[in-house]
Design an enzyme around this catalytic site. Structure first.
Site, short mmCIF file in Angstrom:
data_model
loop_
_atom_site.label_atom_id
_atom_site.label_comp_id
_atom_site.label_asym_id
_atom_site.label_seq_id
_atom_site.Cartn_x
_atom_site.Cartn_y
_atom_site.Cartn_z
N SER A 71 0.81 -1.33 0.06
CA SER A 71 0.10 0.02 -0.11
C SER A 71 0.92 1.25 -0.08
O SER A 71 0.50 2.30 -0.35
CB SER A 71 -1.11 -0.02 1.28
OG SER A 71 -1.79 -0.93 1.10
N ASP A 89 -9.16 -3.48 2.82
CA ASP A 89 -7.70 -4.48 2.72
C ASP A 89 -7.55 -5.54 3.75
O ASP A 89 -7.21 -6.67 3.75
CB ASP A 89 -6.49 -3.37 2.52
CG ASP A 89 -5.16 -4.43 2.65
OD1 ASP A 89 -4.68 -5.14 1.67
OD2 ASP A 89 -4.49 -4.16 3.46
N ASP A 139 -5.71 0.65 -4.18
CA ASP A 139 -4.23 0.50 -4.63
C ASP A 139 -3.88 -0.59 -4.93
O ASP A 139 -2.75 -0.65 -5.56
CB ASP A 139 -3.68 1.23 -3.17
CG ASP A 139 -4.21 0.50 -2.04
OD1 ASP A 139 -5.19 -0.36 -2.07
OD2 ASP A 139 -3.57 0.49 -1.08
N HIS A 140 -4.66 -1.83 -4.75
CA HIS A 140 -4.47 -3.14 -5.44
C HIS A 140 -5.71 -3.84 -4.56
O HIS A 140 -6.47 -3.02 -4.04
CB HIS A 140 -3.06 -3.66 -4.66
CG HIS A 140 -3.14 -3.40 -3.10
ND1 HIS A 140 -3.71 -4.25 -2.16
CD2 HIS A 140 -2.43 -2.51 -2.42
CE1 HIS A 140 -3.54 -3.64 -1.17
NE2 HIS A 140 -2.82 -2.86 -0.99
MG MG Z 1 -4.24 1.81 3.63
ZN ZN Z 2 -2.66 -4.88 2.49
#
Ligand code: MG
Ligand code: ZN
Length: 434
Positions: free
Chosen positions: A86, A265, A307-308
């Protein structure tokens, strides 16, 4: 640390230079960038299934669907790994530079590079950071700190206060978790923020009644509880977004606001679909709040992206051909909270208050056997059961490398369309910010 000599972009684009070549387009006064940490396509598709209140028929689009414009590739330039963390992804999104994993606001050569938040400040705008993790956690920090390691939490918090742009405070509104990093033995940053004209709030009630234009709001020692576990005193991401917008919009030069759904996440790392849907819902509401602000304005861009992706979450597993969000909806707390309660009461009846779908005796036996072990073991057992009955698949406890969606609304949204690199988002923002 921020050094003025480091502001030079080596790609010929110097965002602090008024000679910067702007795209032939109208300038944007206000930027609201929302990052769902780990929020790959399976999460927003999962949200569509989750919001649909039947097992069949045409599904209603989510708030995100109607604003979908493109996708971005998330990989970093790390020499050890071709999957981003991240910090590196946040840095690409904030500076236009892909970098090595763990780096905040530095390029691959470890040089400090300016962020879009800092550029906004340089242009006389107000700035804000809002999230559900500690406010000095990687994604948020990538927009306002320049440090080799994301683990340097105290240093990051110090930089939020100490680093100035044109003599001004770098960030005007900071909302999220992290009291323990601000009220420390070696330094009380909260007192220092207050001495520098910031208001300080710690509850939802204080947040909504506070009138300070500059505001520090820390609502937990580290991260906020996940949305479905939150009590009455903890604000939602949407409520924090609203509070930030009320303040930032008072600047006639406009603003840059970053809003992070930080724990999508974290739920992904846990392979916890209850937590994942909880946090995507929280993020969905914040995106709605941002779009509501931008509607009927000609001067604001709202962008939401990730971000992913995390966990390799899949909608269905084991050839079932039937993902079952009704199981997820019947659960009223995250597995971590349920596991904690079970260990407090040591009574399996407690489960009935939190999970409203029928479990088999064999499942109950497995969960019960973990009460002799750690809370983490019980949490893991609950997660396995929930994944089984909801038919949710996962392939990893880490991040995954597939492209992630970009959603945009407002002025210049077309510039974010098609397939691009994560770093392109910052480079476009540098060029279109008024
Ligand atoms: Mg974060
Ligand atoms: Zn992560």
């Amino acid at each position: 640390m921020l050094k003025s000599t480091a502001w030079q972009h080596d790609n010929g684009l110097n965002p602090f230079n008024p000679m910067v070549k702007y795209l032939g387009t109208q300038r944007v006064k206000n930027v609201i960038l929302l990052i769902g940490d780990g929020m790959g396509f399976s999460y927003t598709t999962g949200l569509r299934y989750f919001n649909h209140d039947s097992n069949k028929g045409i599904m209603n689009p989510t708030i995100f669907d109607q604003y979908f414009v493109g996708t971005q590739s998330t990989y970093s330039l790390d020499t050890e790994s071709n999957i981003t963390d991240s910090a590196a992804a946040g840095t690409a999104l904030s500076t236009g530079y892909k970098t090595f994993n763990g780096a905040l606001g530095l390029n691959i050569d470890k040089q400090t590079v300016p962020t879009v938040l800092e550029y906004a400040k340089f242009r006389g705008k107000s700035t804000g950071l809002v999230g559900t993790s500690q406010v000095n956690h990687a994604t948020l920090a990538a927009f306002a700190a320049h440090i080799e390691s994301r683990e340097q939490y105290d240093q990051i918090a110090d930089d939020y206060l100490d680093e100035r742009i044109e003599g001004k405070q770098k960030i005007d509104v900071i909302l999220g978790g992290g009291t323990s990093y601000f009220d420390r033995k070696d330094r009380n940053l909260i007192e220092e923020f207050v001495r520098n004209d910031f208001g300080y709030v710690t509850t939802l009630q204080e947040l909504v009644t506070n009138n300070n234009e500059m505001l520090l709001g820390l609502f937990a020692p580290i991260e906020l509880p996940k949305q479905i576990d939150r009590g009455q005193t903890v604000p939602s991401l949407a409520q924090m977004t609203k509070a930030a917008l009320e303040r930032l919009q008072q600047n006639p030069n406009g603003f840059f606001l970053l809003v992070e759904g930080s724990q999508i996440d974290w739920a992904g790392h846990d392979n916890d679909i209850v937590g994942a849907m909880s946090e995507v819902k929280d993020f969905e509401a914040a995106f709605k709040e941002a779009v509501k602000f931008a509607v009927n304005r000609e001067d604001t861009i709202v962008i939401a992206t990730a971000d992913h992706s995390t966990g390799g979450m899949s909608i269905d597993r084991n050839d079932n051909y039937r993902w079952n969000p009704s199981v997820i909806k019947s659960i009223t707390s995250t597995p971590f909270v349920i596991a904690t309660r079970l260990h407090e009461t040591m009574d399996m009846e407690t489960l009935k208050y939190h999970m409203h779908f029928p479990l088999h005796d064999a499942d109950l036996e497995i969960i019960k056997s973990t009460l002799e072990m750690e809370v983490e073991d019980t949490k893991e057992a609950l997660i396995n059961v929930i994944n089984h009955y909801s038919s949710t698949g996962w392939t990893t406890k880490g991040h995954t490398g597939e492209d992630v969606p970009i959603y945009a609304y407002g002025l210049n949204r077309h510039l974010f369309s098609g397939r691009m690199e994560n770093s392109d988002i910052a480079n476009i923002l540098f060029q279109i910010m008024d």
